[in-house]
Design a protein around this motif. Structure first.
Motif, PDB file in Angstrom:
ATOM      1  N   THR A 207       0.866  -1.211  -0.014  1.00  0.00           N
ATOM      2  CA  THR A 207      -0.049  -0.141   0.085  1.00  0.00           C
ATOM      3  C   THR A 207       0.771   1.331  -0.028  1.00  0.00           C
ATOM      4  O   THR A 207       0.426   2.174  -0.740  1.00  0.00           O
ATOM      5  CB  THR A 207      -0.932   0.149   1.213  1.00  0.00           C
ATOM      6  OG1 THR A 207      -1.446  -1.159   1.265  1.00  0.00           O
ATOM      7  CG2 THR A 207      -1.923   1.261   1.259  1.00  0.00           C
ATOM      8  N   GLN A 228      -2.074  -2.878  -3.500  1.00  0.00           N
ATOM      9  CA  GLN A 228      -3.027  -3.264  -2.702  1.00  0.00           C
ATOM     10  C   GLN A 228      -3.710  -2.143  -1.801  1.00  0.00           C
ATOM     11  O   GLN A 228      -2.907  -1.319  -1.457  1.00  0.00           O
ATOM     12  CB  GLN A 228      -2.469  -4.520  -1.919  1.00  0.00           C
ATOM     13  CG  GLN A 228      -1.251  -4.304  -1.247  1.00  0.00           C
ATOM     14  CD  GLN A 228      -0.499  -5.431  -0.550  1.00  0.00           C
ATOM     15  OE1 GLN A 228      -1.368  -6.270   0.153  1.00  0.00           O
ATOM     16  NE2 GLN A 228       0.634  -5.968  -1.077  1.00  0.00           N
ATOM     17  N   ILE A 229      -4.845  -2.122  -1.535  1.00  0.00           N
ATOM     18  CA  ILE A 229      -5.377  -1.510  -0.678  1.00  0.00           C
ATOM     19  C   ILE A 229      -5.720  -2.200   0.819  1.00  0.00           C
ATOM     20  O   ILE A 229      -6.473  -3.394   0.862  1.00  0.00           O
ATOM     21  CB  ILE A 229      -6.933  -0.886  -0.751  1.00  0.00           C
ATOM     22  CG1 ILE A 229      -6.816  -0.083  -1.893  1.00  0.00           C
ATOM     23  CG2 ILE A 229      -7.753  -0.342   0.099  1.00  0.00           C
ATOM     24  CD1 ILE A 229      -8.262   0.233  -2.660  1.00  0.00           C
ATOM     25  N   VAL A 251      -9.456   3.033   4.098  1.00  0.00           N
ATOM     26  CA  VAL A 251      -9.650   3.112   2.527  1.00  0.00           C
ATOM     27  C   VAL A 251      -9.405   4.511   2.024  1.00  0.00           C
ATOM     28  O   VAL A 251      -8.580   4.564   1.052  1.00  0.00           O
ATOM     29  CB  VAL A 251     -11.012   2.669   2.154  1.00  0.00           C
ATOM     30  CG1 VAL A 251     -11.268   3.067   0.542  1.00  0.00           C
ATOM     31  CG2 VAL A 251     -11.182   0.991   2.342  1.00  0.00           C
ATOM     32  N   ALA A 254      -5.692   4.935   2.393  1.00  0.00           N
ATOM     33  CA  ALA A 254      -4.924   4.250   1.165  1.00  0.00           C
ATOM     34  C   ALA A 254      -4.945   4.888  -0.084  1.00  0.00           C
ATOM     35  O   ALA A 254      -4.166   4.875  -0.937  1.00  0.00           O
ATOM     36  CB  ALA A 254      -5.175   2.676   1.155  1.00  0.00           C
ATOM     37  N   LEU A 255      -6.238   5.389  -0.490  1.00  0.00           N
ATOM     38  CA  LEU A 255      -6.353   6.035  -1.853  1.00  0.00           C
ATOM     39  C   LEU A 255      -5.629   7.263  -1.798  1.00  0.00           C
ATOM     40  O   LEU A 255      -5.092   7.534  -3.186  1.00  0.00           O
ATOM     41  CB  LEU A 255      -7.999   6.058  -2.041  1.00  0.00           C
ATOM     42  CG  LEU A 255      -8.794   4.974  -2.261  1.00  0.00           C
ATOM     43  CD1 LEU A 255     -10.096   5.001  -2.316  1.00  0.00           C
ATOM     44  CD2 LEU A 255      -8.356   4.178  -3.417  1.00  0.00           C
ATOM     45  N   GLY A 258      -2.332   6.068  -2.718  1.00  0.00           N
ATOM     46  CA  GLY A 258      -2.864   5.461  -4.122  1.00  0.00           C
ATOM     47  C   GLY A 258      -2.965   6.583  -5.169  1.00  0.00           C
ATOM     48  O   GLY A 258      -2.343   6.180  -6.523  1.00  0.00           O
ATOM     49  N   ILE A 274      -5.796  -2.014  -9.156  1.00  0.00           N
ATOM     50  CA  ILE A 274      -6.165  -1.630  -7.987  1.00  0.00           C
ATOM     51  C   ILE A 274      -6.790  -2.971  -7.320  1.00  0.00           C
ATOM     52  O   ILE A 274      -8.011  -3.350  -7.684  1.00  0.00           O
ATOM     53  CB  ILE A 274      -7.301  -0.403  -7.899  1.00  0.00           C
ATOM     54  CG1 ILE A 274      -6.387   0.989  -8.352  1.00  0.00           C
ATOM     55  CG2 ILE A 274      -7.656  -0.180  -6.303  1.00  0.00           C
ATOM     56  CD1 ILE A 274      -7.435   2.033  -8.400  1.00  0.00           C
ATOM     57  N   LEU A 276      -8.582  -4.640  -3.751  1.00  0.00           N
ATOM     58  CA  LEU A 276      -9.125  -4.307  -2.689  1.00  0.00           C
ATOM     59  C   LEU A 276      -8.580  -5.519  -1.840  1.00  0.00           C
ATOM     60  O   LEU A 276      -9.213  -6.720  -1.910  1.00  0.00           O
ATOM     61  CB  LEU A 276     -10.655  -4.439  -2.733  1.00  0.00           C
ATOM     62  CG  LEU A 276     -11.347  -3.856  -1.457  1.00  0.00           C
ATOM     63  CD1 LEU A 276     -10.844  -2.697  -0.771  1.00  0.00           C
ATOM     64  CD2 LEU A 276     -12.747  -3.994  -1.467  1.00  0.00           C
ATOM     65  N   ILE A 309     -14.418   3.940  -5.899  1.00  0.00           N
ATOM     66  CA  ILE A 309     -13.123   3.867  -6.332  1.00  0.00           C
ATOM     67  C   ILE A 309     -13.320   4.270  -7.841  1.00  0.00           C
ATOM     68  O   ILE A 309     -12.504   4.835  -8.751  1.00  0.00           O
ATOM     69  CB  ILE A 309     -12.563   2.699  -6.340  1.00  0.00           C
ATOM     70  CG1 ILE A 309     -12.093   2.324  -4.961  1.00  0.00           C
ATOM     71  CG2 ILE A 309     -11.530   2.231  -7.198  1.00  0.00           C
ATOM     72  CD1 ILE A 309     -11.635   1.064  -4.234  1.00  0.00           C
TER      73      ILE A 309
END
Length: 520
Positions: A207, A228-229, A251, A254-255, A258, A274, A276, A309
């Motif tokens: 991540t 990976q999230i 999430v 993490a994004l 990302g 991506i 999950l 997402i």
């Protein structure tokens, strides 16, 4: 792969929960006609004479019913493999237990299990049942019986534990042959990940991958990362993540990282899947089953996350696919809750309402195993890619992760089967047949072998896998790059190696060789 060290026992029993998935029209699940191949209510005591029995086993009356009582033993019932080959199979019964001791290993204990023997390996899907004392509860196994199967046995009882077990209302039934299931021709148009003809060869990454690591990966010429999230690197406890708001917050954090990774990947010419990786709800009551398949509210969270997402990246050309769920394990699904195929279909439809271009990646249950793909009719949503994770045989690829015991070489005899490139090729044939029938695109999201396998065994295994993936035309990502040293191709072959090797390892050289094809 889930966490670094958490599931060696699960993987060594790596085919414990092969799925059965029902045919879907969009929006509704329709069960196919059932064909009962074996059933008993244990009201005929002499039928036990036809089974293999160990320990104290007897047909008795309990709680007003005829049942099978097992004390410190097992029963093995041979099933008609000729009737089962190429079909989806379900085993159902009722189980009651008293004072069953705690097993030493996760794959032992209370057994309601199928044993499928193949020319190259054995599969052991089993119901996820607790130990201790409990009243009557339903047990269920859902599995696919490959065409190449030599024999099928049903195992009931107690393995390496003490206690009493009662079993009632045992039924084994199958559905129509997988190859007879037809799909709407409009959904059988050839499709590639990302919607282009590029071959993807890359790695899985953590991540919070550092920018410097991405620059290094670009030098390797990898053209794909499976990002990976997860909560790894964030300050969330396991208990916190059982709360929906904490999961949403994880999430979101993490994004945010990302976004930065994807922007740098655009600059470096690397595409992104991506993934999950950490599913909403965690594991159910300490088992390997995902809570996602026990609770509708967590399924709502899952769908909401994917809609967010899709909205976030629908116009991003660096992202090539959405991997819906890493290695899902659905187990027995209660009424009012969707099974994995249903949930994936509904979620894919949610995404398509927002994003018409990105690939949607589906991994079968359990754990994205290749056998899981052959159990299903392709999802009736355009732009689907089907992913598998390859770690067979797990006794080799996951050896000595928790502690040092036996060291196992590849190629060689592993658990009574000779494993080499031809064995791997045979194990892939069912997926290749399925892929050709439905004109689907296959992506190997993960494959690996622990680096301290004897001598150059991990290299030989990786080389054989990649050779066959390339032969099949499958995209692939190696597990993993700068996530945990046990999988790292930058570390040497000794377990004691605690820093990257000064010399280029053979495993890294192998990846570099294939990554060079990305720029040819």
């Amino acid at each position: 792969m889930n966490t670094i060290l958490s599931y060696t026992a699960d993987r060594i029993s790596f085919l414990m929960l092969l799925p059965l998935l029902f045919v879907w029209n969009i929006g509704f699940c329709q069960e196919k006609p059932l064909n009962v191949v074996f059933e008993t209510t244990f009201d005929k005591p002499d039928e036990i004479d036809n089974w293999k029995v160990s320990g104290r086993v007897k047909a008795v009356e309990k709680d007003g019913r005829h049942v099978l009582r097992i004390v410190n033993g097992q029963v093995i019932i041979k099933l008609p493999e000729a009737q089962l080959r190429g079909k989806s199979v379900t085993v159902r019964c009722k189980v009651k237990a008293k004072s069953v001791s705690t097993p030493l290993y996760g794959w032992t204990g209370v057994k309601v299990m199928l044993h499928t023997s193949l020319p190259w390996d054995d599969m052991w899907p089993q119901a996820d049942l607790p130990v201790g004392t409990y009243d009557w509860k339903d047990a269920e196994i859902k599995s696919i019986i490959p065409f190449e199967t030599d024999s099928v046995e049903l195992v009931l009882g107690l393995q390496d534990v003490t206690g009493k077990l009662w079993i009632d209302s045992l039924q084994v039934f199958c559905e129509e042959e997988i190859t007879k299931i037809e799909l709407d021709p409009d959904l059988q148009k050839p499709f590639t990940m990302g919607g282009d003809r590029m071959r993807y060869r890359g790695v899985m990454v953590p991540t919070l991958l550092a920018d410097s690591d991405l620059y290094e990966l670009a030098k390797w010429n990898a053209n794909l990362i499976r990002w990976q999230i997860t909560s790894n690197g964030f300050s969330f406890s396991a208990e916190e993540l059982t709360h929906k708001e904490s999961y949403y917050r994880m999430v979101d954090l993490a994004l945010r990282r990302g976004d930065e990774i994807i922007a740098l990947c655009e600059k470096l010419g690397i595409k992104v899947v991506i993934d999950l990786h950490e599913l909403p709800g965690g594991q159910y009551n300490g088992t390997s089953v995902n809570t996602l398949f026990k609770d509708k509210e967590w399924q709502d969270v899952f769908r909401k996350v994917w809609k967010q997402i899709a909205e976030r990246y629908k116009n991003n050309s660096t992202v090539v696919g959405y991997d819906l769920a890493n290695e899902p394990i659905e187990g027995s699904v209660p009424d009012g809750v969707m099974n994995w195929y249903q949930l994936a279909t509904a979620t894919a439809m949610d995404i398509r309402a927002i994003d018409k271009q990105h690939s949607i990646i589906f991994e079968g249950s359990p754990r994205g195993l290749l056998e899981a793909l052959c159990t299903l009719r392709p999802i009736p949503v355009p732009g689907m890619v089907y992913s598998l994770h390859y770690y067979s045989p797990a006794r080799f690829t996951l050896q000595n992760i928790d502690k040092e015991t036996e060291y196992i070489s590849y190629p060689g005899n592993i658990d009574g089967h000779e494993w080499n490139i031809e064995t791997i090729r045979k194990s892939m044939q069912a997926v290749i047949r399925w892929q050709k029938k439905y004109k689907t695109h296959v992506y190997v999201g993960e494959f690996s072998a622990i680096r301290w396998a004897p001598a150059q065994s991990a290299y030989y295994y990786m080389n054989d896998c990649i050779t066959l993936f390339e032969e099949a035309g499958w995209d692939w990502s190696y597990h993993a790059f700068r996530e945990w040293s046990g999988w790292s191709v930058e570390y040497g072959n000794r377990r004691s190696d605690d820093k990257p090797s000064v010399e280029v390892t053979e495993r890294k050289r192998l990846l570099l060789k294939y990554f060079s094809k990305n720029v040819q």
